[in-house]
Design a protein around this motif. Structure first.
Motif, short mmCIF file in Angstrom:
data_model
loop_
_atom_site.label_atom_id
_atom_site.label_comp_id
_atom_site.label_asym_id
_atom_site.label_seq_id
_atom_site.Cartn_x
_atom_site.Cartn_y
_atom_site.Cartn_z
N ASP A 41 -0.81 -6.64 -8.56
CA ASP A 41 -1.43 -5.41 -8.06
C ASP A 41 -2.66 -5.66 -7.20
O ASP A 41 -2.96 -4.89 -6.29
CB ASP A 41 -1.81 -4.49 -9.24
N SER A 87 1.11 -7.91 1.07
CA SER A 87 -0.01 -7.30 0.37
C SER A 87 -1.29 -7.60 1.14
O SER A 87 -1.30 -8.43 2.07
CB SER A 87 -0.12 -7.85 -1.06
N HIS A 127 5.71 -0.11 8.93
CA HIS A 127 4.49 0.62 8.61
C HIS A 127 4.60 2.03 9.19
O HIS A 127 5.05 2.20 10.33
CB HIS A 127 3.27 -0.09 9.20
N GLU A 128 4.22 3.01 8.41
CA GLU A 128 4.32 4.40 8.86
C GLU A 128 3.63 4.57 10.21
O GLU A 128 2.49 4.17 10.40
CB GLU A 128 3.69 5.32 7.82
N ASP A 141 0.84 -1.19 0.00
CA ASP A 141 0.00 0.00 0.00
C ASP A 141 0.88 1.24 0.00
O ASP A 141 2.07 1.17 -0.36
CB ASP A 141 -0.96 -0.02 1.21
N THR A 142 0.37 2.37 0.43
CA THR A 142 1.11 3.62 0.30
C THR A 142 1.99 3.94 1.50
O THR A 142 2.76 4.89 1.45
CB THR A 142 0.14 4.80 0.08
N ASN A 143 1.88 3.17 2.58
CA ASN A 143 2.66 3.51 3.78
C ASN A 143 3.26 2.30 4.48
O ASN A 143 3.54 2.34 5.67
CB ASN A 143 1.80 4.30 4.76
N THR A 144 3.46 1.21 3.74
CA THR A 144 4.08 0.01 4.29
C THR A 144 5.26 -0.39 3.42
O THR A 144 5.14 -0.43 2.19
CB THR A 144 3.09 -1.15 4.36
N ILE A 145 6.39 -0.71 4.04
CA ILE A 145 7.59 -1.11 3.32
C ILE A 145 8.02 -2.49 3.78
O ILE A 145 8.16 -2.73 4.99
CB ILE A 145 8.74 -0.11 3.57
#
Length: 201
Positions: free
Chosen positions: A97, A48, A25-26, A1-5
């Motif tokens: 995706d 994911s 995670h942010e 997603d947009t804030n997990t690495i």
């Protein structure tokens, strides 16, 4: 997603070099380490979300394992979904995706795993071939012997689409109607943009 690495890193602990795989995670106070190995082990991780559940794939050398559950409780919070020993060392693991498939790549093959049917499929890559990549969420492109090829994520329905210039990836239009690629001109002194229709109407 947009804030997990999801990440792999080398660490030095008590005089020993280790390789770790984890998730950050942010907003977390610190990353969560999910796997620790010796530094010489090939290690890959991806995560994911699929239908509200979190999935994590971890590859160690030639072994791929898929887990379900959130990482906030560390490895103890994960439940093993499935695993398999693969014929080659995994160089990279990722989800498509939509999060419905795991793709593990090696130098000579790729393996896909569908979360719904829970089936592993290993496909040997033609030699020589270049640059396996995503055409869309369910199809892979590959340059083989001067041809741009397309196949399903499970390796089925292989099609030679068109001659294409090496190093230039073909792309599908967003609605899947057209395929675009770069090819040589007739005298091979330049390049041209090629387009053909994927769906006959």
């Amino acid at each position: 997603d947009t804030n997990t690495i999801a990440y792999v890193a080398l660490t030095h602990t008590d005089g020993t070099d280790l390789r770790v795989a984890g998730i950050y995670h942010e907003g977390d106070d610190a990353p969560t380490v999910l796997r620790t190995t010796n530094r010489d082990t090939s290690l890959s991780i991806a995560t994911s979300t699929y239908y509200g559940s979190t999935y994590t794939a971890i590859a160690e050398d030639g072994k791929l394992t898929i887990y379900k559950g959130h990482y906030d409780q560390g490895f103890e919070g994960l439940t093993r979904v499935s695993g398999r020993s693969l014929p080659d060392t995994v160089t990279h693991v990722e989800f498509n995706d939509t999060g419905s498939y795991v793709l593990a790549r090696s130098e000579t093959s790729f393996t896909s795993f569908g979360l719904e049917r829970q089936i592993f499929t290993t496909v040997d890559l033609p030699v020589p071939s270049q640059g396996l990549y995503w055409l869309d969420t369910m199809h892979l492109g590959l340059f083989v012997d001067g041809k741009m090829t397309m196949r399903n994520i499970d390796g089925t329905n292989v099609h030679n689409l068109t001659s294409s210039k090496a190093g230039h990836r073909g792309v599908l239009s967003r609605n899947g109607t057209y395929f675009y690629s770069i090819g040589d001109t007739e005298n091979s002194e330049g390049v041209r943009l090629q387009r053909f229709r994927m769906i006959l109407r």
